[in-house]
Design a protein around this motif. Structure first.
Motif, PDB file in Angstrom:
ATOM      1  N   ARG A  41       0.834  -1.205   0.000  1.00 51.77           N
ATOM      2  CA  ARG A  41       0.000   0.000   0.000  1.00 51.77           C
ATOM      3  C   ARG A  41       0.869   1.256   0.000  1.00 51.77           C
ATOM      4  NH1 ARG A  41       0.688   1.738   5.110  1.00 51.77           N
ATOM      5  NH2 ARG A  41       0.938   0.189   6.766  1.00 51.77           N
ATOM      6  N   ALA A  42       0.248   2.367  -0.335  1.00 51.41           N
ATOM      7  CA  ALA A  42       0.961   3.635  -0.327  1.00 51.41           C
ATOM      8  C   ALA A  42       1.392   3.966   1.101  1.00 51.41           C
ATOM      9  CB  ALA A  42       0.065   4.745  -0.870  1.00 51.41           C
ATOM     10  N   PRO A  43       2.600   4.507   1.270  1.00 52.92           N
ATOM     11  CA  PRO A  43       3.070   4.808   2.623  1.00 52.92           C
ATOM     12  C   PRO A  43       2.195   5.856   3.310  1.00 52.92           C
ATOM     13  CG  PRO A  43       4.515   5.774   0.972  1.00 52.92           C
ATOM     14  CD  PRO A  43       3.583   4.876   0.246  1.00 52.92           C
ATOM     15  N   GLU A  44       1.938   5.622   4.590  1.00 53.18           N
ATOM     16  CA  GLU A  44       1.115   6.546   5.369  1.00 53.18           C
ATOM     17  C   GLU A  44       1.946   7.384   6.331  1.00 53.18           C
ATOM     18  OE1 GLU A  44      -1.735   4.117   7.333  1.00 53.18           O
ATOM     19  OE2 GLU A  44      -2.765   3.520   5.477  1.00 53.18           O
ATOM     20  N   ARG A  45       3.105   6.885   6.709  1.00 58.62           N
ATOM     21  CA  ARG A  45       3.953   7.584   7.691  1.00 58.62           C
ATOM     22  C   ARG A  45       5.398   7.552   7.195  1.00 58.62           C
ATOM     23  NH1 ARG A  45       0.143   4.566   9.925  1.00 58.62           N
ATOM     24  NH2 ARG A  45       1.495   2.743   9.754  1.00 58.62           N
ATOM     25  N   VAL A  58      17.246  23.650   4.765  1.00 55.62           N
ATOM     26  CA  VAL A  58      16.790  24.349   3.554  1.00 55.62           C
ATOM     27  C   VAL A  58      17.178  23.552   2.313  1.00 55.62           C
ATOM     28  CG1 VAL A  58      16.994  26.470   2.194  1.00 55.62           C
ATOM     29  CG2 VAL A  58      16.908  26.589   4.692  1.00 55.62           C
ATOM     30  N   ILE A  59      18.381  23.002   2.302  1.00 53.64           N
ATOM     31  CA  ILE A  59      18.840  22.195   1.171  1.00 53.64           C
ATOM     32  C   ILE A  59      17.918  20.997   0.936  1.00 53.64           C
ATOM     33  CG2 ILE A  59      20.669  20.547   0.546  1.00 53.64           C
ATOM     34  CD1 ILE A  59      22.686  22.600   1.577  1.00 53.64           C
ATOM     35  N   ALA A  60      17.348  20.453   2.005  1.00 57.87           N
ATOM     36  CA  ALA A  60      16.468  19.282   1.888  1.00 57.87           C
ATOM     37  C   ALA A  60      15.050  19.647   1.476  1.00 57.87           C
ATOM     38  CB  ALA A  60      16.433  18.525   3.211  1.00 57.87           C
ATOM     39  N   MET A  61      14.701  20.926   1.403  1.00 55.12           N
ATOM     40  CA  MET A  61      13.318  21.317   1.119  1.00 55.12           C
ATOM     41  C   MET A  61      12.790  20.805  -0.216  1.00 55.12           C
ATOM     42  SD  MET A  61      13.133  25.184   2.732  1.00 55.12           S
ATOM     43  CE  MET A  61      11.452  25.474   2.155  1.00 55.12           C
ATOM     44  N   PRO A  62      13.546  20.838  -1.318  1.00 55.32           N
ATOM     45  CA  PRO A  62      13.005  20.273  -2.567  1.00 55.32           C
ATOM     46  C   PRO A  62      12.674  18.786  -2.456  1.00 55.32           C
ATOM     47  CG  PRO A  62      14.824  21.750  -3.042  1.00 55.32           C
ATOM     48  CD  PRO A  62      14.817  21.558  -1.556  1.00 55.32           C
ATOM     49  N   PHE A  63      13.461  18.052  -1.657  1.00 54.32           N
ATOM     50  CA  PHE A  63      13.162  16.636  -1.424  1.00 54.32           C
ATOM     51  C   PHE A  63      11.857  16.495  -0.648  1.00 54.32           C
ATOM     52  CE2 PHE A  63      13.365  13.084   1.588  1.00 54.32           C
ATOM     53  CZ  PHE A  63      13.465  12.011   0.728  1.00 54.32           C
ATOM     54  N   LEU A  64      11.681  17.311   0.391  1.00 58.38           N
ATOM     55  CA  LEU A  64      10.444  17.256   1.167  1.00 58.38           C
ATOM     56  C   LEU A  64       9.239  17.611   0.292  1.00 58.38           C
ATOM     57  CD1 LEU A  64      11.725  19.005   4.430  1.00 58.38           C
ATOM     58  CD2 LEU A  64      11.223  16.565   4.129  1.00 58.38           C
ATOM     59  N   SER A  65       9.420  18.586  -0.596  1.00 52.55           N
ATOM     60  CA  SER A  65       8.351  18.953  -1.512  1.00 52.55           C
ATOM     61  C   SER A  65       8.013  17.807  -2.458  1.00 52.55           C
ATOM     62  CB  SER A  65       8.765  20.198  -2.308  1.00 52.55           C
ATOM     63  OG  SER A  65       7.774  20.558  -3.239  1.00 52.55           O
ATOM     64  N   ALA A  66       9.052  17.119  -2.950  1.00 50.90           N
ATOM     65  CA  ALA A  66       8.817  15.972  -3.835  1.00 50.90           C
ATOM     66  C   ALA A  66       8.072  14.860  -3.106  1.00 50.90           C
ATOM     67  CB  ALA A  66      10.140  15.467  -4.386  1.00 50.90           C
ATOM     68  N   PRO A  72       0.807  12.429  -1.191  1.00 50.33           N
ATOM     69  CA  PRO A  72       0.078  13.554  -0.589  1.00 50.33           C
ATOM     70  C   PRO A  72      -0.707  13.191   0.667  1.00 50.33           C
ATOM     71  CG  PRO A  72      -0.982  12.818  -2.633  1.00 50.33           C
ATOM     72  CD  PRO A  72       0.337  12.126  -2.558  1.00 50.33           C
ATOM     73  N   ALA A  73      -1.056  11.926   0.824  1.00 55.89           N
ATOM     74  CA  ALA A  73      -1.843  11.541   1.997  1.00 55.89           C
ATOM     75  C   ALA A  73      -0.981  11.143   3.189  1.00 55.89           C
ATOM     76  CB  ALA A  73      -2.785  10.390   1.630  1.00 55.89           C
ATOM     77  N   ALA A  74       0.325  11.065   2.996  1.00 55.77           N
ATOM     78  CA  ALA A  74       1.206  10.576   4.061  1.00 55.77           C
ATOM     79  C   ALA A  74       1.507  11.674   5.084  1.00 55.77           C
ATOM     80  CB  ALA A  74       2.508  10.066   3.466  1.00 55.77           C
ATOM     81  N   LYS A  75       1.718  11.253   6.311  1.00 61.16           N
ATOM     82  CA  LYS A  75       2.209  12.153   7.360  1.00 61.16           C
ATOM     83  C   LYS A  75       3.732  12.122   7.321  1.00 61.16           C
ATOM     84  CE  LYS A  75       2.358  13.014  12.325  1.00 61.16           C
ATOM     85  NZ  LYS A  75       1.896  12.600  13.683  1.00 61.16           N
ATOM     86  N   ILE A  76       4.350  13.300   7.147  1.00 62.96           N
ATOM     87  CA  ILE A  76       5.809  13.394   7.045  1.00 62.96           C
ATOM     88  C   ILE A  76       6.360  13.972   8.332  1.00 62.96           C
ATOM     89  CG2 ILE A  76       7.739  14.415   5.785  1.00 62.96           C
ATOM     90  CD1 ILE A  76       5.963  14.519   3.319  1.00 62.96           C
TER      91      ILE A  76
END
Length: 389
Positions: A41-45, A58-66, A72-76
Motif C-alpha cells: 500500500r501507499a506509505p502513510e507515515r 533548507v537544502i532538503a526542502m526540494p526533497f520534502l516537496s517531492a 500527498p496523503a502521508a504524514k511526514i
C-alpha cells in the motif's frame, strides 16, 4: 555526491572496522528492534532525518516537496534540531518535527550535550518506533545515521550505500557522481521508487505579520527606501566557517560607498556586536523567524557559507558568500536567485567537515581581503548596473 568529509583510506578503514564489530550483533538487534512489515500500500507515515544545521534543512526542502507531491496523503515527520520547526514554518512540507541534538552532529568547538540530555535519547527512539514509519530517509554517508534509521523500525530504510552500516538499510542507493549538489543527492534517494521526481527550488514562507514586522523594524531604524538594502551577516555555526569580522566590516564600507544601506546582522552568539559600521547602518539581532522576515526585505545578502545564505536564497534574495572548506558547486543555494562566491583556491585539504588539520583555518585566514573585495565590487556592479569600481 556533495562531500561532507574528505574520503581517505583511514576513514574507510574505520568504517569497515565498525561494520565488522556491529555485524555479529545484527540478529540480536533485529530481535530487540523489529522493523515494521513492508506492505504494497501507499506509505502513510514517512520519516526524514536531517540532523545538522539550518542550511542543511533548507537544502532538503526540494526533497520534502517531492515527497509531499508523491505521497500527498502521508504524514511526514522530520527528525532534526529544534531550529527546523521555525525554518519550515508555514511551508506545509512536514507535519511534525522530532527534535534532538545527536552527539555526532556538532563541529569540534560547538556545544555538546551534557549527560542529562543524552539520557533522553532512548525516549526519542521509543517515540520514533511508536510512529510505525513505512519509509525512512537519510542523506548522510554515516553509519551512525544508518543505525539510527534501523532503530526506528521503519519498514523501508533508504540511504546511500557508503560510510558504513549500509546493511542496516533496506534500499542502499549507490553513491554515483561526486559532482552533484547536495539537493540532488537528496532527490536521488527517490530512485528506488522508479518514478519521475518532481523538482522545485526551496521556497520559505513569510507570513503577512512577519512582513509587517520587517517593514516596521526597518522603518523605525531609519530605512532609506531610495537605497539598495544589503544585509551583512558575519556569523557562522563554527569558527572554521567565519571569515574575519573586520573584513566583513570593510565589505560593508565598500557597499556604503556605492550608495547602499547596510543591515548588519548580529548572530545569536553575538558575532558582529560592537562593530565599526558605516553611518546610517541598521543593526539587528533577530530570532530565526525575524531574520527570515528581515532578509525578505533585502536586495542582497553578504555572508559566510552557511544557514543565512540558504535562507536568503530560498527567499529569492541574491547572495554573495565567502566559502571556507565547502565547495560552492555542492553547497550553493539551490534556488534560482543569483549567487556569487569567493574562496581560496590553492589548498587541497578540503572538504574537511570542520576537522581542520591546522592550528587555524587557512582556507579563511589565508583568503586575502583584496581578492574578496574585488569580487564583491563586481557583484555590486552587476546588481547596480554599473561597471565594477
Amino acid at each position: 555526491m556533495a562531500q561532507t568529509w574528505l574520503v581517505n583510506e583511514r576513514k574507510l578503514r574505520i568504517a569497515k572496522r565498525g561494520d565488522a564489530l556491529l555485524r555479529p550483533f545484527l540478529p540480536l538487534l533485529r530481535s530487540a528492534f523489529p522493523a515494521q512489515r513492508a506492505t504494497s500500500r501507499a506509505p502513510e507515515r514517512i520519516l526524514v532525518s536531517e540532523l545538522w544545521h539550518i542550511g542543511d534543512v533548507v537544502i532538503a526542502m526540494p526533497f520534502l516537496s517531492a515527497l509531499r507531491k508523491m505521497f500527498p496523503a502521508a504524514k511526514i515527520t522530520l527528525l532534526a534540531k529544534a531550529h527546523a520547526r521555525d525554518t519550515l514554518a508555514n511551508t506545509g512540507l512536514v507535519d511534525d518535527v522530532v527534535s534532538f541534538n545527536f552527539p555526532w552532529t556538532f563541529l569540534d568547538e560547538d556545544r555538546r550535550q551534557n549527560p542529562k540530555e543524552l539520557l533522553q535519547l532512548p525516549g526519542v527512539i521509543r517515540r520514533l518506533r511508536r510512529a510505525q514509519f513505512d519509509l525512512a530517509f537519510d542523506c548522510s554517508r554515516d553509519g551512525r545515521n544508518h543505525l539510527l534509521l534501523f532503530l526506528t523500525g521503519a519498514a523501508r530504510r533508504i540511504g546511500f550505500a557508503f560510510g558504513g552500516g549500509d546493511y542496516l538499510l533496506t534500499d542502499g542507493v549507490p553513491v554515483g557522481s561526486l559532482d552533484r549538489h547536495r539537493t540532488e543527492d537528496w532527490l536521488r534517494l527517490l530512485e528506488p521508487f522508479e518514478t519521475d521526481v518532481p523538482r522545485c527550488s526551496p521556497q520559505l514562507a513569510v507570513s503577512d505579520a512577519e512582513r509587517r514586522f520587517g517593514e516596521a523594524f526597518l522603518g523605525r531604524a531609519g530605512r532609506a527606501k531610495d537605497k539598495v538594502l544589503i544585509a551583512v551577516h558575519p556569523g557562522g555555526s563554527s569558527r572554521l566557517k567565519r571569515w574575519s569580522l573586520e573584513h566583513f566590516e570593510e565589505l560593508a564600507r565598500i557597499a556604503a560607498a556605492a550608495g547602499c544601506q547596510i543591515l548588519w546582522v548580529v548572530d545569536p552568539a553575538g558575532t558582529g556586536s560592537n562593530s565599526n559600521l558605516p553611518a546610517g547602518s541598521i543593526v539587528a539581532r533577530p530570532s530565526l523567524r525575524e531574520l527570515i522576515a528581515l532578509l525578505s526585505q533585502c536586495n542582497l545578502l553578504v555572508s559566510n557559507d552557511g544557514g543565512p545564505m540558504h535562507l536568503a536564497g530560498a527567499l529569492g534574495v541574491p547572495t554573495f558568500a565567502v566559502y571556507s572548506w565547502g565547495n560552492p558547486e555542492w553547497w550553493k543555494p539551490y534556488a534560482g536567485a543569483r549567487h556569487s562566491s569567493v574562496r581560496r583556491e590553492d589548498i587541497t585539504c578540503r572538504p574537511c567537515a570542520g576537522q581542520c588539520i591546522f592550528s587555524e583555518p587557512i582556507c579563511l585566514t589565508g583568503l586575502d581581503l583584496d581578492v574578496v573585495a574585488n569580487a564583491f565590487r563586481r557583484e555590486l556592479g552587476t546588481m547596480l548596473g554599473q561597471q565594477a569600481f
